[in-house]
Design an enzyme around this catalytic site. Structure first.
Site, PDB file in Angstrom:
ATOM      1  N   CYS A 188       6.988  -6.571   6.992  1.00  0.00           N
ATOM      2  CA  CYS A 188       7.961  -5.912   7.893  1.00  0.00           C
ATOM      3  C   CYS A 188       8.511  -7.159   8.715  1.00  0.00           C
ATOM      4  O   CYS A 188       7.791  -8.147   8.838  1.00  0.00           O
ATOM      5  CB  CYS A 188       7.511  -5.363   8.196  1.00  0.00           C
ATOM      6  SG  CYS A 188       8.546  -4.103   8.876  1.00  0.00           S
TER       7      CYS A 188
ATOM      8  N   CYS B  25       6.892  -4.234  15.024  1.00  0.00           N
ATOM      9  CA  CYS B  25       6.478  -3.705  16.566  1.00  0.00           C
ATOM     10  C   CYS B  25       5.258  -4.272  16.953  1.00  0.00           C
ATOM     11  O   CYS B  25       4.370  -4.059  15.676  1.00  0.00           O
ATOM     12  CB  CYS B  25       6.895  -2.408  15.855  1.00  0.00           C
ATOM     13  SG  CYS B  25       8.397  -1.698  15.269  1.00  0.00           S
TER      14      CYS B  25
ATOM     15  N   GLU C  74       0.521  -1.349   0.125  1.00  0.00           N
ATOM     16  CA  GLU C  74       0.381   0.326   0.228  1.00  0.00           C
ATOM     17  C   GLU C  74       0.729   1.492  -0.200  1.00  0.00           C
ATOM     18  O   GLU C  74       1.590   1.360   0.133  1.00  0.00           O
ATOM     19  CB  GLU C  74      -0.637   0.643   1.350  1.00  0.00           C
ATOM     20  CG  GLU C  74      -1.871  -1.255   1.819  1.00  0.00           C
ATOM     21  CD  GLU C  74      -3.029  -1.335   2.271  1.00  0.00           C
ATOM     22  OE1 GLU C  74      -3.967  -1.490   1.897  1.00  0.00           O
ATOM     23  OE2 GLU C  74      -2.217  -0.685   3.964  1.00  0.00           O
TER      24      GLU C  74
ATOM     25  N   CYS D  28       3.250   8.976   0.863  1.00  0.00           N
ATOM     26  CA  CYS D  28       4.099   8.002   1.963  1.00  0.00           C
ATOM     27  C   CYS D  28       4.475   5.995   1.622  1.00  0.00           C
ATOM     28  O   CYS D  28       3.848   5.485   0.534  1.00  0.00           O
ATOM     29  CB  CYS D  28       2.632   7.786   3.504  1.00  0.00           C
ATOM     30  SG  CYS D  28       3.515   6.611   4.611  1.00  0.00           S
TER      31      CYS D  28
END
Ligand code: SAH
Length: 354
Positions: free
Chosen positions: A114, A118, A93, A107
């Site tokens: 990933c 986190c 995205e 962005c």
């Protein structure tokens, strides 16, 4: 033979290909201006190229854009999010953010998935798949730029989409090199921010690249907690680095580039927003030339046991946190929430959705 993707080639490769086909090299610049400045992704529409050249280019390169747009979502704060499918059917995205200061910010993502995981971020929930290629990074920028009216162009880039940029740094830098060049979008490097989870070697590598090329990209470091115990709890990667070595690398970035580092701090109610956290954070940053960017937590799409309890603090708490930091002499900004209606705000981008 499959056509080669135009956006993957560097200047030398392009020059060599043009030599082979007997095309003058200046055509490459002409084509880039069509693609970037004039937002034309089809060779057929490049009307000042002879028809035979247009046909040859289409034959050799196929189409300039290689991804498929799966969906386009528009939010009422005028952000737009694109879900793109890549040639291997993986998905990423990217987002266009607009604000009342006439900023038109792209962005962009640097990886499929990933590996950082986190706990408050959706991007790592389905794990890591692969790095994006230069062409895939450029294509996000081209597509977001195309969403703008004809007379407008992107003014800023934030590398804050899916993935950890310092783990795909060479590719990212080669894409940014093109996009910031006069033949690209001619965007000032000062308007490009690279945000990292905080990998000291990655930050050093970026500092060296900036020093060598003179391209002073802005660095943002995702700090999010002022002590190692808490930081490791919410950013597992911290176990391997610790805050101190990240801050040292950030100091080196400032030393080598003269660019002040931004520390991002996502505020989570009751977790990292207490008075002791303000004190600890102030102590870490007091003697540094830095700025803190406070981000009230955005809702997490599919929380796990731990993050299920995570909420943003009240607006009043966020302001209080900011004021207390300011009173300790630290410069603070609060990041306006953008795009959260379409799950396009910080930490809400992920690999596969509709
Ligand atoms: N991998 C890069 C870019 C991530 S996105 C990095 O770690 O910096 C940009 C910022 O949004 C990071 O600071 C990230 O930690 C933060 N973020 C992630 N999830 C969030 C959420 N749910 N709410 C608010 N900020 C979030």
């Amino acid at each position: 033979m499959l056509p080669m993707p135009f956006l993957e080639l560097d200047t030398a490769e392009l020059a060599a290909a043009f030599d082979d086909w007997g095309l003058p090299r200046y055509r490459a610049g002409q084509i880039k201006r069509w693609i970037f400045a004039r937002k034309t992704p089809l060779f057929e529409q490049m009307t000042d190229l002879p028809k035979s050249v247009r046909t040859l280019l289409t034959e050799k390169f196929g189409s300039i854009l290689q991804c498929k747009e799966i969906s386009r979502k528009q939010s009422d704060d005028s952000s737009q999010k694109l879900l793109l499918e890549l040639a291997d059917r993986e998905r990423i995205e990217c987002v266009l953010l607009r604000d009342d200061r006439q900023h038109r910010t792209a962005c962009i993502s640097t990886q499929v998935g990933c590996a950082m995981k986190c706990v408050f971020c959706a991007s790592g929930m389905d794990g890591f798949v692969r790095n994006l290629t230069k062409g895939e990074i450029l294509e996000q920028l081209l597509r977001l730029n195309q969403l703008l009216p004809e007379t407008e162009r992107l003014t800023h880039i934030v590398v804050m989409g899916i993935g950890e940029p310092t783990l795909n740094l060479d590719t990212l830098l080669s894409a940014l090199e093109i996009i910031t060049s006069p033949e690209g979008l001619d965007l000032s490097v000062r308007r490009v921010t690279i945000s990292t989870v905080g990998i000291p070697e990655g930050i050093r590598k970026l500092a060296d690249a900036v020093q060598q090329t003179g391209k002073g990209y802005k660095l943002a470091v995702s700090l999010h907690a002022p002590n190692d115990e808490l930081r490791t709890k919410i950013i597992p990667q911290n176990r391997f680095t610790g805050i101190e070595s990240i801050l040292q690398a950030a100091d080196e970035y400032f030393g080598k580039t003269g660019r002040r580092v931004t520390f991002e701090y996502t505020l989570i109610d009751g977790v990292n927003d207490r008075p002791e956290h303000v004190r600890q954070l102030a102590a870490l940053l007091r003697h540094r030339t830095a700025i803190v960017n406070l981000i009230p937590l955005n809702p997490i799409p599919e929380p796990n046991d731990q993050s299920n309890h995570y909420r943003a603090p009240s607006e009043q708490m966020v302001r209080q946190f900011a004021e207390q930091l300011q009173q300790s002499g630290i410069q603070v900004k609060i990041r306006f929430r953008k795009g959260d209606k379409i799950a396009a705000a910080c930490g809400q981008l992920r690999r596969s959705r509709h």
